[in-house]
Design an enzyme around this catalytic site. Structure first.
Site, PDB file in Angstrom:
ATOM      1  N   LYS A  13       0.819  -1.222   0.000  1.00  0.00           N
ATOM      2  CA  LYS A  13       0.000   0.000   0.000  1.00  0.00           C
ATOM      3  C   LYS A  13       0.848   1.265   0.000  1.00  0.00           C
ATOM      4  O   LYS A  13       0.577   2.192  -0.750  1.00  0.00           O
ATOM      5  CB  LYS A  13      -0.900   0.025   1.250  1.00  0.00           C
ATOM      6  CG  LYS A  13      -2.224  -0.622   1.042  1.00  0.00           C
ATOM      7  CD  LYS A  13      -3.183  -0.303   2.175  1.00  0.00           C
ATOM      8  CE  LYS A  13      -2.579  -0.512   3.538  1.00  0.00           C
ATOM      9  NZ  LYS A  13      -3.436  -0.072   4.621  1.00  0.00           N
ATOM     10  N   ARG A  88     -12.705   2.497   8.545  1.00  0.00           N
ATOM     11  CA  ARG A  88     -12.338   1.307   9.291  1.00  0.00           C
ATOM     12  C   ARG A  88     -13.558   0.674   9.951  1.00  0.00           C
ATOM     13  O   ARG A  88     -13.484  -0.430  10.465  1.00  0.00           O
ATOM     14  CB  ARG A  88     -11.334   1.751  10.354  1.00  0.00           C
ATOM     15  CG  ARG A  88     -10.508   0.656  10.920  1.00  0.00           C
ATOM     16  CD  ARG A  88      -9.351   1.311  11.662  1.00  0.00           C
ATOM     17  NE  ARG A  88      -8.504   0.346  12.261  1.00  0.00           N
ATOM     18  CZ  ARG A  88      -7.178   0.442  12.327  1.00  0.00           C
ATOM     19  NH1 ARG A  88      -6.569   1.480  11.796  1.00  0.00           N
ATOM     20  NH2 ARG A  88      -6.479  -0.462  12.920  1.00  0.00           N
ATOM     21  N   ARG A 122      12.237  -6.534   5.557  1.00  0.00           N
ATOM     22  CA  ARG A 122      12.139  -5.085   5.413  1.00  0.00           C
ATOM     23  C   ARG A 122      13.001  -4.364   6.451  1.00  0.00           C
ATOM     24  O   ARG A 122      12.988  -4.713   7.621  1.00  0.00           O
ATOM     25  CB  ARG A 122      10.673  -4.680   5.595  1.00  0.00           C
ATOM     26  CG  ARG A 122      10.435  -3.184   5.602  1.00  0.00           C
ATOM     27  CD  ARG A 122       8.988  -2.889   5.404  1.00  0.00           C
ATOM     28  NE  ARG A 122       8.224  -2.984   6.634  1.00  0.00           N
ATOM     29  CZ  ARG A 122       6.966  -2.561   6.758  1.00  0.00           C
ATOM     30  NH1 ARG A 122       6.342  -2.051   5.713  1.00  0.00           N
ATOM     31  NH2 ARG A 122       6.329  -2.659   7.897  1.00  0.00           N
ATOM     32  N   ARG A 155      11.505  -2.889  11.925  1.00  0.00           N
ATOM     33  CA  ARG A 155      10.396  -2.563  12.830  1.00  0.00           C
ATOM     34  C   ARG A 155      10.197  -3.749  13.758  1.00  0.00           C
ATOM     35  O   ARG A 155      10.265  -4.889  13.325  1.00  0.00           O
ATOM     36  CB  ARG A 155       9.116  -2.329  12.018  1.00  0.00           C
ATOM     37  CG  ARG A 155       8.903  -0.878  11.656  1.00  0.00           C
ATOM     38  CD  ARG A 155       7.727  -0.715  10.741  1.00  0.00           C
ATOM     39  NE  ARG A 155       6.475  -1.282  11.272  1.00  0.00           N
ATOM     40  CZ  ARG A 155       5.278  -1.031  10.751  1.00  0.00           C
ATOM     41  NH1 ARG A 155       5.159  -0.236   9.720  1.00  0.00           N
ATOM     42  NH2 ARG A 155       4.202  -1.584  11.261  1.00  0.00           N
ATOM     43  N   ARG A 166      -0.807  -9.819  12.509  1.00  0.00           N
ATOM     44  CA  ARG A 166      -1.265  -8.532  11.962  1.00  0.00           C
ATOM     45  C   ARG A 166      -2.106  -8.750  10.700  1.00  0.00           C
ATOM     46  O   ARG A 166      -3.093  -8.051  10.477  1.00  0.00           O
ATOM     47  CB  ARG A 166      -0.059  -7.639  11.619  1.00  0.00           C
ATOM     48  CG  ARG A 166       0.609  -7.015  12.843  1.00  0.00           C
ATOM     49  CD  ARG A 166       2.008  -6.487  12.527  1.00  0.00           C
ATOM     50  NE  ARG A 166       2.049  -5.518  11.454  1.00  0.00           N
ATOM     51  CZ  ARG A 166       3.105  -5.304  10.662  1.00  0.00           C
ATOM     52  NH1 ARG A 166       4.211  -5.982  10.826  1.00  0.00           N
ATOM     53  NH2 ARG A 166       3.053  -4.391   9.724  1.00  0.00           N
TER      54      ARG A 166
HETATM   55  P1  ADP Z   1      -2.433   0.126  12.689  1.00  0.00           P
HETATM   56  O1  ADP Z   1      -1.933  -0.809  11.653  1.00  0.00           O
HETATM   57  O2  ADP Z   1      -1.694   0.016  13.980  1.00  0.00           O
HETATM   58  O3  ADP Z   1      -3.902   0.146  12.851  1.00  0.00           O
HETATM   59  P2  ADP Z   1      -2.536   2.878  11.628  1.00  0.00           P
HETATM   60  O4  ADP Z   1      -1.340   3.710  11.342  1.00  0.00           O
HETATM   61  O5  ADP Z   1      -3.525   2.673  10.552  1.00  0.00           O
HETATM   62  O6  ADP Z   1      -1.920   1.510  12.158  1.00  0.00           O
HETATM   63  O7  ADP Z   1      -3.328   3.510  12.858  1.00  0.00           O
HETATM   64  C1  ADP Z   1      -2.746   3.732  14.100  1.00  0.00           C
HETATM   65  C2  ADP Z   1      -3.839   3.869  15.152  1.00  0.00           C
HETATM   66  O8  ADP Z   1      -4.653   5.033  14.871  1.00  0.00           O
HETATM   67  C3  ADP Z   1      -4.817   2.719  15.173  1.00  0.00           C
HETATM   68  O9  ADP Z   1      -4.379   1.663  15.971  1.00  0.00           O
HETATM   69  C4  ADP Z   1      -6.084   3.369  15.720  1.00  0.00           C
HETATM   70  O10 ADP Z   1      -6.010   3.500  17.115  1.00  0.00           O
HETATM   71  C5  ADP Z   1      -6.011   4.756  15.113  1.00  0.00           C
HETATM   72  N1  ADP Z   1      -6.756   4.828  13.831  1.00  0.00           N
HETATM   73  C6  ADP Z   1      -6.241   4.988  12.578  1.00  0.00           C
HETATM   74  N2  ADP Z   1      -7.213   5.032  11.656  1.00  0.00           N
HETATM   75  C7  ADP Z   1      -8.383   4.902  12.338  1.00  0.00           C
HETATM   76  C8  ADP Z   1      -9.752   4.857  11.935  1.00  0.00           C
HETATM   77  N3  ADP Z   1     -10.124   4.971  10.655  1.00  0.00           N
HETATM   78  N4  ADP Z   1     -10.674   4.691  12.922  1.00  0.00           N
HETATM   79  C9  ADP Z   1     -10.343   4.582  14.209  1.00  0.00           C
HETATM   80  N5  ADP Z   1      -9.070   4.610  14.653  1.00  0.00           N
HETATM   81  C10 ADP Z   1      -8.094   4.769  13.727  1.00  0.00           C
END
Ligand code: ADP
Length: 225
Positions: A13, A88, A122, A155, A166
């Site tokens: 992505k 999400r 990575r 990471r 994950r």
């Molecule tokens: P991850 O793969 O850990 O979910 P992201 O970078 O997408 O990584 O998001 C980091 C955190 O930000 C998430 O764990 C969540 O707490 C919050 N977050 C991101 N996008 C959303 C969303 N669309 N709705 C709710 N929480 C979000």
């Protein structure tokens, strides 16, 4: 090009989004990145968000929806946007449909073991964020960044057992969202097992043929790297 980018860890992505951003100047909007930046800046919104991030909880829909609404109203989004990490929840998906018209949801995917193979090799530069792959795209000199010479790091969540977890969690979370766009008839499924170098031009062609990507490049010579 108003699109939602969906895909498990390791699908590519970030590489795809960065290509379209560089070549077409289409903003890449990652809610995770916005939240981390707000927390780092220590804004009022950041303080509110931090409580959720620290506990590993999702940020409540009302907050996320307002953040995205504000971001999409900025002038750079007039030509389109690539949303990443949003929507999400189904509530977020419905709210997004009320804000704007989504042209396509792109589900970029690879089988789990391909993701494991890619992510476990990575390494990233902690200074500039450049991503390398020790097997497929190694740095010129052993374990230091080509651009600034900083020692590269892995990471902590790029270990095989964590990657598998994950990957599974991704589909548990996003399956309803993928279904939502499938039911609307705007889901594009794209298997990136072939790798981004070959996959990016193929997807670009599909988007142009479908009339989703209509703007001219702002930087025509960008390579799919
Ligand atoms: P991850 O793969 O850990 O979910 P992201 O970078 O997408 O990584 O998001 C980091 C955190 O930000 C998430 O764990 C969540 O707490 C919050 N977050 C991101 N996008 C959303 C969303 N669309 N709705 C709710 N929480 C979000």
């Amino acid at each position: 090009m108003r699109v939602v980018l969906l895909g498990p860890p390791g699908a590519g992505k970030g590489t795809y989004a960065s290509y379209f951003k560089k070549k077409y100047c289409i903003p890449h909007i990652s809610t995770g990145d916005i939240f981390r930046a707000e927390v780092a800046k220590g804004t009022e919104l950041g303080r509110k968000i931090k409580e959720y991030l620290d506990k590993g909880l999702l940020v409540p829909d009302e907050i996320v929806i307002e953040v995205v609404r504000k971001r999409l109203s900025e002038p750079d989004c007039k030509i389109g946007f690539i949303l990443d990490g949003f929507p999400r929840t189904l509530e977020q998906a419905r709210a997004l449909d009320e804000m704007t018209t989504i042209d396509a949801a792109i589900h970029l995917y690879v089988p789990m073991e391909v993701a494991v193979d890619r992510l476990s090799n990575r390494v990233v530069c902690p200074k500039c964020g450049r991503v390398y792959n020790l097997k497929y795209m190694p740095p010129k000199n052993d374990m230091v960044c080509d651009d600034d010479g900083t020692p590269l790091v892995r990471r902590s969540d790029d270990r095989p057992e964590v990657i598998r977890k994950r990957y599974e969690v991704y589909y548990q979370t996003f399956k309803p969202i993928i279904e939502y766009y499938k039911n609307k008839g705007i889901l594009i499924e794209f298997d990136n097992t072939i790798g981004s170098d070959k996959g990016i031009p193929m997807l670009e062609k599909i988007l142009i043929e479908k009339g989703i990507l209509k703007i001219k490049p702002c930087n025509p010579n960008v390579e799919p790297k």
